[in-house]
Design an enzyme around this catalytic site. Structure first.
Site, PDB file in Angstrom:
ATOM      1  N   TYR A 189       5.431  -6.318   6.636  1.00 57.45           N
ATOM      2  CA  TYR A 189       5.585  -5.076   5.875  1.00 57.45           C
ATOM      3  C   TYR A 189       4.778  -3.926   6.468  1.00 57.45           C
ATOM      4  CZ  TYR A 189       7.451  -8.434   2.553  1.00 57.45           C
ATOM      5  OH  TYR A 189       8.186  -9.431   1.973  1.00 57.45           O
ATOM      6  N   CYS A 245       4.929  16.464   4.914  1.00 59.03           N
ATOM      7  CA  CYS A 245       4.743  16.243   6.346  1.00 59.03           C
ATOM      8  C   CYS A 245       5.203  17.440   7.161  1.00 59.03           C
ATOM      9  CB  CYS A 245       5.522  15.005   6.788  1.00 59.03           C
ATOM     10  SG  CYS A 245       5.473  14.717   8.566  1.00 59.03           S
ATOM     11  N   TYR A 294      15.026 -14.636   8.186  1.00 57.18           N
ATOM     12  CA  TYR A 294      14.250 -13.927   7.170  1.00 57.18           C
ATOM     13  C   TYR A 294      13.109 -14.803   6.664  1.00 57.18           C
ATOM     14  CZ  TYR A 294      13.207 -11.469   2.792  1.00 57.18           C
ATOM     15  OH  TYR A 294      12.582 -10.811   1.770  1.00 57.18           O
ATOM     16  N   CYS A 314       9.397  -3.225   2.938  1.00 55.37           N
ATOM     17  CA  CYS A 314      10.671  -3.906   2.682  1.00 55.37           C
ATOM     18  C   CYS A 314      11.829  -3.055   3.199  1.00 55.37           C
ATOM     19  CB  CYS A 314      10.835  -4.163   1.189  1.00 55.37           C
ATOM     20  SG  CYS A 314      12.406  -4.941   0.760  1.00 55.37           S
TER      21      CYS A 314
END
Length: 222
Positions: A141, A213, A89, A58
């Site tokens: 997504y 990361c 959308y 999202c």
């Protein structure tokens, strides 16, 4: 029951050009300026700035994360990576446009590097989930990095490989993130731009894996 299963399968599969919705020739209306910074969404941008394009599920929460980061000049949400021109959308949510929800990030490389943006990207969502992000299910997504130029492409791939090693060490899954040169970007409707600034208690599904990361070092070396 068959109908629901059929619809879910469509949302989990990128449509072919023949299956995709037709869209329209003209861009859909959107905001002219950023709700928070008041800067122009579509430019012109000051000389020396660079673009980045990320999909992390999202786009509401992802955009807020980026606009709150030092060195980001402006952000905008939109759709990229599909077939349907100028989608809405509602159309994108059907899974029949092929687009992912993405955030356009315009940044100052003198303040924040592309590698720093990659670190934010990897650590603030789960890039192993395929066509979903948490409870949000569908192609829209999916995790994506769309790159501008060969340097960004190489950095993105290097950061993916570095992060995969960290995920492996933590016993996590394989990265499914799509990495490719930036396709056409379509600005989303005005109400979606900076949504969580207008609706501070609105929905945000941004969740990381909890795995750090090392991408900035690996990416800069590449």
């Amino acid at each position: 029951m068959f109908f629901l299963s059929d619809m879910l399968n469509k949302k989990l599969k990128i449509p072919t050009a023949e299956e995709a919705l037709p869209g329209r020739a003209s861009p859909i209306p959107t905001a002219t300026h950023h709700f928070v910074s008041k800067r122009p969404l579509a430019g012109p941008y000051p000389e020396g700035l660079e673009n980045a394009l990320f999909g992390m599920g999202c786009f509401w929460g992802a955009e807020r994360m980026f606009w709150q980061t030092e060195g980001i000049w402006v952000t905008a949400v939109g759709y990229a990576g599909g077939t349907t021109p100028n989608p809405t959308y509602q159309e994108t949510c059907t899974g029949l446009t092929g687009h992912a929800e993405v955030v356009l990030v315009v940044f100052d490389p003198k303040i924040i590097s592309y590698s720093d943006l990659l670190k934010l990207f990897w650590e603030n969502h789960d890039p192993t989930q395929g066509m979903r992000q948490g409870n949000d299910v569908g192609t829209t997504y999916r995790s994506v990095i769309y790159t501008f130029g060969d340097e960004q492409l190489a950095a993105a791939k290097a950061s993916r490989d570095a992060y995969q090693a960290s995920l492996d060490a933590a016993g996590r899954g394989r990265i499914t993130t799509e990495i490719a040169p930036a396709p056409d970007f379509y600005f989303a409707e005005e109400d979606h731009q900076q949504y969580l600034a207008k609706n501070p208690f609105g929905y945000c599904n941004l969740r990381g894996t909890g795995v750090s990361c090392p991408a900035p070092q690996a990416a800069s070396a590449g």
